[in-house]
Write an enzyme that holds these catalytic residues in place. Structure first.
Site, PDB file in Angstrom:
ATOM      1  N   CYS A 192     114.827  38.552  89.624  1.00  0.00           N
ATOM      2  CA  CYS A 192     113.710  38.279  90.567  1.00  0.00           C
ATOM      3  C   CYS A 192     114.241  38.112  92.295  1.00  0.00           C
ATOM      4  O   CYS A 192     115.103  37.485  92.518  1.00  0.00           O
ATOM      5  CB  CYS A 192     113.113  36.960  90.414  1.00  0.00           C
ATOM      6  SG  CYS A 192     111.648  36.785  91.362  1.00  0.00           S
ATOM      7  N   LEU A 193     113.654  39.333  92.914  1.00  0.00           N
ATOM      8  CA  LEU A 193     114.130  39.436  94.266  1.00  0.00           C
ATOM      9  C   LEU A 193     112.791  39.405  95.247  1.00  0.00           C
ATOM     10  O   LEU A 193     113.184  39.825  96.320  1.00  0.00           O
ATOM     11  CB  LEU A 193     114.915  40.731  94.553  1.00  0.00           C
ATOM     12  CG  LEU A 193     116.443  40.803  94.030  1.00  0.00           C
ATOM     13  CD1 LEU A 193     116.863  42.220  93.978  1.00  0.00           C
ATOM     14  CD2 LEU A 193     117.448  39.868  94.495  1.00  0.00           C
TER      15      LEU A 193
END
Length: 184
Positions: free
Chosen positions: A119-120
């Site tokens: 998750c970025l």
């Protein structure tokens, strides 16, 4: 670069910015972009090695440079935890950042999407959008994957979700040793 520590600012400052705005469908312009990507990755690797902070190996998995594979690692409590790393270059690259995958960690943390994609979205993607097309793969590793590993690996290890390779081998070795002791 507001809010970054001096070390991060220093490293990012040594990674060359890219200038070619081209993606996988752009022919010769994409080949030029790939050259810039390789230069930035080599510079980033050199900086890491000079600071004794070597933490990944990566290379293009196909001649077109649209699939990348490698290994990354994180040291926690003086033990090295290694993970296979992979990603595809999106068609809309460089406007869209690559989705970095650590497939062996799939399903082990909530800060990951299906298929082991880290998750970025909250922290890195706005930064990528602001710096397009100057950011490249080296920047994604430096400002996306490295902080993610630093935040997640200690939690995964401490919770028992990730085990060190020596700890995984120990029960099998112990069983073999006790089996051979029983047989004699």
């Amino acid at each position: 670069m507001e809010g970054w520590d001096k070390g991060t600012k220093s490293v990012v400052g040594e990674i060359p910015m890219l200038s070619t705005r081209a993606g996988p469908r752009d022919g010769d312009a994409w080949r030029q972009r790939l050259k810039e990507e390789y230069r930035a990755l080599i510079a980033y690797t050199s900086v890491n090695k000079s600071k004794d902070n070597d933490w990944f190996r990566i290379s293009a998995a196909n001649p077109e440079g649209t699939r990348w594979e490698g290994t990354c690692w994180y040291v926690h409590n003086l033990r090295r935890y290694e993970f296979p790393l992979q990603f595809d270059i999106p068609i809309a690259y460089p406007q869209v950042a690559p989705e970095i995958e650590l497939p062996t960690l799939d399903g082990k943390t909530h800060k990951m999407y299906r298929g082991g994609k880290i998750c970025l979205t909250v922290h890195f993607k706005p930064l990528w959008a602001k710096n397009c097309p100057r950011f490249g793969l080296a920047h994604a590793l430096c400002l996306g994957l490295a902080p993610w590993l630093a935040a997640e690996v200690p939690i995964l290890v401490d919770s028992g979700m990730v085990k060190h390779k020596d700890d995984e081998a120990a029960p099998a070795d112990g069983a073999a040793a006790s089996g051979s002791a029983t047989a004699s």
